[in-house]
Design a protein around this motif. Structure first.
Motif, short mmCIF file in Angstrom:
data_model
loop_
_atom_site.label_atom_id
_atom_site.label_comp_id
_atom_site.label_asym_id
_atom_site.label_seq_id
_atom_site.Cartn_x
_atom_site.Cartn_y
_atom_site.Cartn_z
N LEU A 1 0.82 -1.21 0.00
CA LEU A 1 0.00 0.00 0.00
C LEU A 1 0.85 1.27 0.00
O LEU A 1 0.43 2.31 -0.51
N LEU A 2 2.06 1.18 0.58
CA LEU A 2 2.89 2.37 0.76
C LEU A 2 4.00 2.50 -0.27
O LEU A 2 4.95 3.26 -0.07
N LEU A 3 3.89 1.79 -1.37
CA LEU A 3 4.82 1.98 -2.49
C LEU A 3 4.19 3.00 -3.43
O LEU A 3 3.14 2.74 -4.03
N PRO A 4 4.80 4.18 -3.56
CA PRO A 4 4.21 5.23 -4.40
C PRO A 4 4.01 4.78 -5.84
O PRO A 4 4.85 4.07 -6.40
N ARG A 5 2.90 5.19 -6.40
CA ARG A 5 2.57 4.82 -7.77
C ARG A 5 2.15 6.05 -8.55
O ARG A 5 1.68 7.04 -7.98
N GLY A 6 2.33 5.99 -9.87
CA GLY A 6 1.91 7.09 -10.73
C GLY A 6 0.41 7.11 -10.88
O GLY A 6 -0.26 6.08 -10.79
N PHE A 7 -0.13 8.29 -11.10
CA PHE A 7 -1.57 8.45 -11.29
C PHE A 7 -1.85 9.08 -12.65
O PHE A 7 -0.97 9.69 -13.26
N SER A 8 -3.05 8.96 -13.08
CA SER A 8 -3.42 9.48 -14.41
C SER A 8 -4.00 10.89 -14.34
O SER A 8 -4.70 11.32 -15.25
N ASP A 9 -3.71 11.61 -13.24
CA ASP A 9 -4.27 12.95 -13.09
C ASP A 9 -3.26 14.04 -13.43
O ASP A 9 -3.44 15.21 -13.06
N GLY A 10 -2.18 13.66 -14.08
CA GLY A 10 -1.20 14.65 -14.51
C GLY A 10 -0.02 14.82 -13.56
O GLY A 10 0.92 15.53 -13.86
N HIS A 11 -0.06 14.17 -12.38
CA HIS A 11 1.06 14.25 -11.44
C HIS A 11 2.22 13.41 -11.96
O HIS A 11 2.06 12.22 -12.23
N ASN A 12 3.38 14.01 -12.06
CA ASN A 12 4.55 13.28 -12.53
C ASN A 12 5.18 12.46 -11.41
O ASN A 12 5.72 11.39 -11.64
N HIS A 13 5.15 13.02 -10.19
CA HIS A 13 5.78 12.33 -9.07
C HIS A 13 4.86 11.26 -8.51
O HIS A 13 3.70 11.54 -8.18
N PRO A 14 5.33 10.02 -8.39
CA PRO A 14 4.48 8.96 -7.81
C PRO A 14 4.01 9.33 -6.41
O PRO A 14 4.74 9.97 -5.65
N LYS A 15 2.80 8.95 -6.08
CA LYS A 15 2.21 9.31 -4.79
C LYS A 15 1.62 8.09 -4.11
O LYS A 15 1.37 7.07 -4.73
N VAL A 16 1.40 8.24 -2.80
CA VAL A 16 0.64 7.26 -2.03
C VAL A 16 -0.67 7.94 -1.66
O VAL A 16 -0.67 9.01 -1.04
N SER A 17 -1.78 7.35 -2.05
CA SER A 17 -3.08 7.97 -1.81
C SER A 17 -3.38 8.05 -0.32
O SER A 17 -2.87 7.27 0.48
N GLU A 18 -4.23 9.01 0.05
CA GLU A 18 -4.62 9.13 1.45
C GLU A 18 -5.38 7.89 1.90
O GLU A 18 -5.24 7.45 3.06
N GLU A 19 -6.14 7.31 1.00
CA GLU A 19 -6.86 6.07 1.33
C GLU A 19 -5.88 4.97 1.71
O GLU A 19 -6.09 4.24 2.70
N ASN A 20 -4.80 4.82 0.96
CA ASN A 20 -3.80 3.80 1.27
C ASN A 20 -3.08 4.10 2.57
O ASN A 20 -2.74 3.20 3.34
N ARG A 21 -2.83 5.37 2.82
CA ARG A 21 -2.16 5.73 4.08
C ARG A 21 -3.02 5.36 5.28
O ARG A 21 -2.54 4.78 6.25
N ARG A 22 -4.30 5.73 5.21
CA ARG A 22 -5.19 5.42 6.33
C ARG A 22 -5.35 3.91 6.50
O ARG A 22 -5.36 3.40 7.63
N ALA A 23 -5.46 3.20 5.39
CA ALA A 23 -5.60 1.74 5.47
C ALA A 23 -4.35 1.11 6.07
O ALA A 23 -4.44 0.14 6.84
N SER A 24 -3.19 1.66 5.75
CA SER A 24 -1.94 1.09 6.26
C SER A 24 -1.85 1.23 7.78
O SER A 24 -1.32 0.34 8.46
N ILE A 25 -2.36 2.33 8.32
CA ILE A 25 -2.32 2.50 9.78
C ILE A 25 -3.15 1.40 10.45
O ILE A 25 -2.71 0.79 11.44
N ASP A 26 -4.34 1.13 9.94
CA ASP A 26 -5.17 0.05 10.48
C ASP A 26 -4.44 -1.29 10.41
O ASP A 26 -4.52 -2.11 11.34
N ILE A 27 -3.75 -1.52 9.30
CA ILE A 27 -3.02 -2.78 9.12
C ILE A 27 -1.86 -2.88 10.10
O ILE A 27 -1.62 -3.94 10.69
N PHE A 28 -1.14 -1.79 10.31
CA PHE A 28 -0.04 -1.79 11.27
C PHE A 28 -0.55 -2.14 12.67
O PHE A 28 0.09 -2.90 13.41
N LEU A 29 -1.69 -1.57 13.05
CA LEU A 29 -2.23 -1.83 14.38
C LEU A 29 -2.68 -3.28 14.53
O LEU A 29 -2.54 -3.88 15.60
N LYS A 30 -3.21 -3.83 13.46
CA LYS A 30 -3.61 -5.24 13.49
C LYS A 30 -2.39 -6.15 13.63
O LYS A 30 -2.39 -7.09 14.43
#
Length: 405
Positions: free
Chosen positions: A156-185
């Motif tokens: 989830l935390l490996l940055p990926r390119g998006f089709s919205d014109g951003h050149n720099h790969p990003k980690v979505s906020e959804e993936n960040r929030r999901a990763s916190i839940d996974i870490f706690l589990k």
């Protein structure tokens, strides 16, 4: 308790040693792999045939899936024919197996010490460890469940390119929030292993456990999960216009404590092989990185003071942040170069921001105050970081109730 540890020569090289594990945001020190078990031969007619058949079927499924998945997870998200992920399917198989396995721990249940459980280690010098102890199997299952969660967080935390014109790969906020839940589990599984399963072993039995399952490693992995969860929280705070400097400093200081405690737990353990040494290097890297963030935000808050002393301490803190930042880059390089080799993914969150800000703000403050503060004064011992109580806790996980036969 029967116990033996075999060498690679004995097992024909079952421990897989990939030369590279690709991009790593969350280090997982290999997946422990189970070897086949013959329940029917071990317990004979001491258990109901239906229970033996269920145990055999459930564990065989885990053996097949775990061996297919391998000791490490690559960047690719592998899918099953039904559209699910192999990580989640293997995790569910373990969840299904655990309550049935625990039936062998019932009072007066003699078969629990007659079944010979064998697992391939990753961090231990010995390739395999076998024990005739149900609690060794439970401990191994919980460890694998936690490592699968950590592997999922890495994906989830490996940055990926998006089709919205951003050149720099990003980690979505959804993936960040999901990763916190996974870490706690994951942390919950590991905390359960330490508090509820390790006490089932005698002192002598615990000394026979592979280092993968040593209390220090389990605690360090739990603290790693919490530390990485706070790292994500800090990155989200940096992106938020509502988060104050005080909030960011608190998160950064908490992160330092998690990583320092993780490092302390690994301190005296024999993590000598590739996976183990890489584990130690990862914790060292993240500890120094966390200190860079903490000193940076501490320095900014100190700089808000109106006295010469507060400005001097701010400069010292920012200088310490810069030194820790430089050291973290060296630690990252050492981690990635160690076997199996790895790569740092494109920066995001906390370190993407601080990579730009720490060198710039440090040089700016030192230049502005050059006439007022000597080099020697700037290089004085950095101010002590504030000590905050650790807020992030593992999810509570209890071993499942024993099913009726």
């Amino acid at each position: 308790m029967g116990c033996f540890a075999s060498t690679p020569k004995d097992t024909g090289g079952n421990r897989r040693k990939p030369t590279s594990i690709g991009e790593v945001s969350v280090y997982v020190p290999g997946l422990r792999i189970p070897r086949p078990v013959e329940f029917s031969q071990a317990v004979g007619d001491q258990l109901p045939k239906t229970l033996v058949e269920r145990l055999t079927a459930l564990r065989t499924r885990i053996v097949v899936m775990a061996n297919q998945e391998g000791p490490t997870i690559t960047r690719t998200r592998r899918k099953t024919q039904h559209g699910g992920s192999t990580l989640s399917d293997l995790h569910q198989a373990l969840v299904d197996y655990l309550p049935v396995l625990l039936e062998l721990t019932k009072d007066g249940s003699h078969p629990q010490f007659k079944v010979h459980f064998i697992w391939v280690n990753q961090e231990d010098e010995e390739e395999e460890t076998a024990m005739s102890n149900i609690w060794y199997e439970v401990l191994s299952v919980l460890h694998l469940m936690a490592m699968l969660q950590m592997s999922q967080a890495n994906l989830l935390l490996l940055p990926r390119g998006f089709s919205d014109g951003h050149n720099h790969p990003k980690v979505s906020e959804e993936n960040r929030r999901a990763s916190i839940d996974i870490f706690l589990k994951a942390a919950g599984y590991l905390e359960c292993a330490v508090k509820n399963v390790l006490p089932q072993f005698s002192a002598e039995q615990r000394r026979s456990l592979p280092v993968d399952l040593a209390e220090g490693v389990l605690r360090a992995l739990c603290l790693q999960a919490l530390g990485q969860g706070v790292d994500i929280q800090l990155g989200m705070a940096i992106d938020s216009s509502k988060a104050t400097l005080a909030v960011k400093r608190r998160l950064a200081c908490e992160m330092v404590k998690y990583w320092q405690q993780a490092q302390d737990n690994l301190m005296n353990l024999p993590l000598a092989n590739g996976w183990g040494e890489k584990h130690r290097l990862f914790v060292k890297w993240k500890y120094v990185e966390a200190k860079a963030a903490a000193y940076y935000y501490h320095g900014l808050i100190l700089d808000e003071g109106n006295t010469e002393k507060s400005h001097g301490m701010a400069v010292a803190a920012l200088q310490a942040a810069d030194e820790c930042f430089k050291e973290s880059k060296k630690a990252s390089e050492a981690f990635n170069a160690s076997s199996p080799t790895s790569r740092t993914p494109p920066l995001f969150g906390t370190m993407k921001y601080l990579t730009e800000k720490i060198p710039k703000d440090t040089s700016s403050k030192v230049r502005i105050n050059r006439d007022l503060y000597s080099y020697e004064k700037i290089m004085e011992t950095a101010p002590t970081l504030p000590d905050f109580a650790l807020a992030l806790k593992p999810d509570e996980y209890q071993l499942p109730l024993v099913e009726s036969t």
